[in-house]
Design an enzyme around this catalytic site. Structure first.
Site, PDB file in Angstrom:
ATOM      1  N   CYS A 162       0.848  -1.234   0.008  1.00 19.41           N
ATOM      2  CA  CYS A 162       0.132   0.044   0.019  1.00 19.41           C
ATOM      3  C   CYS A 162       0.929   1.352  -0.166  1.00 19.41           C
ATOM      4  O   CYS A 162       1.667   1.228   0.846  1.00 19.41           O
ATOM      5  CB  CYS A 162      -0.840   0.135   1.207  1.00 19.41           C
ATOM      6  SG  CYS A 162      -2.102   1.481   1.288  1.00 19.41           S
ATOM      7  N   CYS A 195       0.394   4.712   7.079  1.00 19.41           N
ATOM      8  CA  CYS A 195      -0.206   4.454   8.253  1.00 19.41           C
ATOM      9  C   CYS A 195       0.639   3.753   9.145  1.00 19.41           C
ATOM     10  O   CYS A 195       1.372   2.595   8.909  1.00 19.41           O
ATOM     11  CB  CYS A 195      -1.431   3.809   8.110  1.00 19.41           C
ATOM     12  SG  CYS A 195      -2.466   4.317   6.877  1.00 19.41           S
ATOM     13  N   CYS A 214       0.503   0.063  10.438  1.00 22.15           N
ATOM     14  CA  CYS A 214       0.200  -1.039   9.380  1.00 22.15           C
ATOM     15  C   CYS A 214       1.360  -1.964   8.684  1.00 22.15           C
ATOM     16  O   CYS A 214       2.086  -1.251   8.166  1.00 22.15           O
ATOM     17  CB  CYS A 214      -0.658  -0.323   8.259  1.00 22.15           C
ATOM     18  SG  CYS A 214      -1.666  -1.534   7.244  1.00 22.15           S
ATOM     19  N   CYS A 250     -16.374  -9.743   5.526  1.00 26.12           N
ATOM     20  CA  CYS A 250     -15.691  -8.448   5.075  1.00 26.12           C
ATOM     21  C   CYS A 250     -14.336  -8.739   4.296  1.00 26.12           C
ATOM     22  O   CYS A 250     -13.515  -9.404   4.922  1.00 26.12           O
ATOM     23  CB  CYS A 250     -15.165  -7.763   6.275  1.00 26.12           C
ATOM     24  SG  CYS A 250     -16.496  -7.935   7.739  1.00 26.12           S
ATOM     25  N   CYS A 276     -19.391  -6.821   3.696  1.00 27.54           N
ATOM     26  CA  CYS A 276     -18.722  -5.704   4.120  1.00 27.54           C
ATOM     27  C   CYS A 276     -17.439  -5.428   3.290  1.00 27.54           C
ATOM     28  O   CYS A 276     -16.678  -6.651   3.093  1.00 27.54           O
ATOM     29  CB  CYS A 276     -18.345  -5.464   5.675  1.00 27.54           C
ATOM     30  SG  CYS A 276     -17.327  -3.984   6.342  1.00 27.54           S
ATOM     31  N   CYS A 314     -19.361   1.277   8.832  1.00 29.07           N
ATOM     32  CA  CYS A 314     -18.496   0.873   9.992  1.00 29.07           C
ATOM     33  C   CYS A 314     -17.192   1.739  10.060  1.00 29.07           C
ATOM     34  O   CYS A 314     -16.356   1.645   9.134  1.00 29.07           O
ATOM     35  CB  CYS A 314     -18.035  -0.537   9.542  1.00 29.07           C
ATOM     36  SG  CYS A 314     -16.911  -1.555  10.468  1.00 29.07           S
ATOM     37  N   ARG A 363     -17.747  -2.968  17.997  1.00 28.71           N
ATOM     38  CA  ARG A 363     -16.979  -4.236  17.713  1.00 28.71           C
ATOM     39  C   ARG A 363     -15.747  -4.139  18.244  1.00 28.71           C
ATOM     40  O   ARG A 363     -14.750  -3.669  18.268  1.00 28.71           O
ATOM     41  CB  ARG A 363     -16.562  -4.139  16.154  1.00 28.71           C
ATOM     42  CG  ARG A 363     -16.107  -5.483  15.591  1.00 28.71           C
ATOM     43  CD  ARG A 363     -15.905  -5.578  13.987  1.00 28.71           C
ATOM     44  NE  ARG A 363     -17.126  -5.199  13.372  1.00 28.71           N
ATOM     45  CZ  ARG A 363     -17.952  -6.046  13.122  1.00 28.71           C
ATOM     46  NH1 ARG A 363     -17.701  -7.454  13.363  1.00 28.71           N
ATOM     47  NH2 ARG A 363     -18.934  -5.816  12.537  1.00 28.71           N
TER      48      ARG A 363
HETATM   49  N1  SAM Z   1      -6.650   0.275   3.206  1.00 28.59           N
HETATM   50  C1  SAM Z   1      -7.776   0.364   4.001  1.00 28.59           C
HETATM   51  C2  SAM Z   1      -7.895   1.420   4.850  1.00 28.59           C
HETATM   52  O1  SAM Z   1      -6.962   1.959   5.377  1.00 28.59           O
HETATM   53  O2  SAM Z   1      -9.254   2.062   5.313  1.00 28.59           O
HETATM   54  C3  SAM Z   1      -8.435  -0.835   4.626  1.00 28.59           C
HETATM   55  C4  SAM Z   1      -7.644  -1.764   5.572  1.00 28.59           C
HETATM   56  S1  SAM Z   1      -6.849  -1.127   6.770  1.00 28.59           S
HETATM   57  C5  SAM Z   1      -5.754  -2.373   7.368  1.00 28.59           C
HETATM   58  C6  SAM Z   1      -8.567  -1.131   8.144  1.00 28.59           C
HETATM   59  C7  SAM Z   1      -8.177  -0.882   9.270  1.00 28.59           C
HETATM   60  O3  SAM Z   1      -7.617  -1.899   9.920  1.00 28.59           O
HETATM   61  C8  SAM Z   1      -7.465   0.426   9.863  1.00 28.59           C
HETATM   62  O4  SAM Z   1      -8.195   1.551   9.364  1.00 28.59           O
HETATM   63  C9  SAM Z   1      -7.090   0.412  11.214  1.00 28.59           C
HETATM   64  O5  SAM Z   1      -8.014   0.781  12.130  1.00 28.59           O
HETATM   65  C10 SAM Z   1      -6.942  -1.193  11.409  1.00 28.59           C
HETATM   66  N2  SAM Z   1      -5.670  -1.597  11.568  1.00 28.59           N
HETATM   67  C11 SAM Z   1      -4.858  -1.816  10.532  1.00 28.59           C
HETATM   68  N3  SAM Z   1      -3.534  -2.263  11.048  1.00 28.59           N
HETATM   69  C12 SAM Z   1      -3.793  -2.446  12.581  1.00 28.59           C
HETATM   70  C13 SAM Z   1      -2.935  -2.973  13.697  1.00 28.59           C
HETATM   71  N4  SAM Z   1      -1.669  -3.226  13.482  1.00 28.59           N
HETATM   72  N5  SAM Z   1      -3.288  -3.110  14.862  1.00 28.59           N
HETATM   73  C14 SAM Z   1      -4.960  -2.758  14.819  1.00 28.59           C
HETATM   74  N6  SAM Z   1      -5.815  -2.256  14.000  1.00 28.59           N
HETATM   75  C15 SAM Z   1      -5.111  -2.371  12.762  1.00 28.59           C
HETATM   76 FE1  SF4 Z   2      -2.818   1.192   3.631  1.00 25.30          FE
HETATM   77 FE2  SF4 Z   2      -2.577  -0.166   5.794  1.00 25.30          FE
HETATM   78 FE3  SF4 Z   2      -3.208   2.730   5.726  1.00 25.30          FE
HETATM   79 FE4  SF4 Z   2      -5.054   0.916   4.697  1.00 25.30          FE
HETATM   80  S1  SF4 Z   2      -4.245   1.159   6.972  1.00 25.30           S
HETATM   81  S2  SF4 Z   2      -4.283   2.644   3.722  1.00 25.30           S
HETATM   82  S3  SF4 Z   2      -3.736  -0.786   4.025  1.00 25.30           S
HETATM   83  S4  SF4 Z   2      -1.279   1.489   5.194  1.00 25.30           S
END
Ligand code: SAM
Ligand code: SF4
Ligand code: DTB
Length: 318
Positions: free
Chosen positions: A59, A63, A66, A102, A133, A193, A265
């Site tokens: 990606c 973030c 992530c 989902c 979802c 959500c 959730r």
């Molecule tokens: N890329 C899309 C986005 O950012 O909306 C969808 C996937 S993203 C992984 C979905 C959510 O997963 C993020 O907004 C975050 O809240 C949660 N998430 C991601 N990595 C995480 C982690 N290591 N621990 C807890 N929650 C996490």
């Molecule tokens: Fe990309 Fe992870 Fe951020 Fe979603 S949470 S936009 S998958 S870097």
């Protein structure tokens, strides 16, 4: 001490009112949360959603939590799954008792041609009799409508953290971008959500600020995921200090009280929790979970462990 919405705008939650809830003695807070929970929800029922990563890793976003960010994530990069693989996973989820499926993609946002592939997945999952979802990142004009027409019930798009903490975690998009996508989702008649993550080193004030944003939306999200950070190796938050477990339960309880109608959730981080802590979260008003051994890249409890816990607690899966 104000512990309910106040004043001229009766539906608005002030940060002072939310802080007053956080500061209640633990038993009083849980009692309040139970009262609200029982007014609006079945007291002993927990909804089950199974997650599938349909496109993993690579990606462009940064973030800080992530594992799928190309900047720091260590998740193995994979192409969009085939429709057959998705149908097989959804069928298995249904057989194990999930009511919602989902699908998550590690995109900044989908291209129109990606939307066509995901639309086919949504329709196929819907045909199995599951709620649908997806979480695909930021949407462009018209994309939400296309997903809705394919049979999409929910779109997951989290605010993730307080506005004042956001740019310490994410710099490649703003929280306003998130609101813009949420507006498109609502506009297309898709259920929302939307929640966030705790355990990223944020203050209680930041947690409150996130809850205030969620609770004060014109229509609060139908589903509010509260994720406990899973510290992912290689990410900037790999060594973030873990949140105190009772503070996590308080977060759930305050979410329950300020968003009475929403499903709260208990999301990422359950694998690292013992049964007693999860039980406190259910007592505090959490009434849905992710169900199945894997989240997107992270682990989740075995289905059998969840079913055994529900049995011990007299909880019915829904
Ligand atoms: N890329 C899309 C986005 O950012 O909306 C969808 C996937 S993203 C992984 C979905 C959510 O997963 C993020 O907004 C975050 O809240 C949660 N998430 C991601 N990595 C995480 C982690 N290591 N621990 C807890 N929650 C996490
Ligand atoms: Fe990309 Fe992870 Fe951020 Fe979603 S949470 S936009 S998958 S870097
Ligand atoms: C949400 O709030 N939590 C889920 C779902 N929405 C998509 C994702 C949690 C991801 C946890 C880290 C991982 O599995 O990579």
């Amino acid at each position: 001490m104000p512990v309910a919405p106040t004043g001229s705008a009766p539906k608005r939650w002030t940060t002072e009112a939310l802080l007053a809830l956080f500061e209640l003695p633990f038993a009083d807070l849980l009692f309040r949360a139970q009262e609200v929970h029982r007014q609006h929800h079945k007291p002993n029922s927990v909804q089950l959603s199974t997650l599938l990563s349909i496109k993993t890793g690579g990606c462009p976003e940064d973030c800080g939590y992530c594992s799928q960010s190309a900047r720091h994530g260590e998740a193995e990069r994979e192409a969009l799954l085939d429709l057959d693989e998705v149908i097989a996973a959804a069928r298995a989820a249904k057989e194990h008792g999930a009511s919602r499926f989902c699908m998550g993609a590690a995109w900044r946002g989908p291209k129109d041609r990606d939307i066509e592939g995901v639309a086919a997945m949504i329709s196929a999952v819907k045909d199995l009799g599951l709620e649908t979802c997806v979480t695909l990142g930021m949407l462009k004009e018209g994309q939400a409508e296309r997903l809705k027409n394919a049979g999409l019930d929910y779109y997951n798009h989290n605010l993730d953290t307080a506005p004042e903490f956001y740019d310490q975690v994410i710099t490649t998009h703003s929280q306003q971008d998130r609101f813009d996508t949420l507006g498109k989702v609502r506009g297309a008649g898709i259920k929302v959500c939307c929640g966030g993550i705790v355990g990223m080193g944020e203050t209680r004030a930041a947690r409150i600020s996130l809850l205030a944003e969620l609770a004060n939306m014109e229509s609060p999200p139908e589903s509010v995921p509260i994720n406990n950070l899973i510290p992912m190796p290689g990410t900037p938050l790999a060594d973030a200090p873990p949140i105190d477990p009772f503070e996590f339960v308080r977060m759930i309880a305050v979410a329950r009280i300020c968003m009475p109608q929403s499903m709260v959730r208990l999301s990422a981080g359950r694998q690292e929790m013992n049964d007693e802590l999860q039980s406190l979260c259910f007592l505090a008003g959490a009434n849905s979970i992710f169900y199945g051994e894997k989240l997107l890249t992270g682990g989740n409890p075995e289905a059998a462990r969840d079913m055994a816990l529900f049995e011990r607690l007299g909880i019915s899966p829904a």
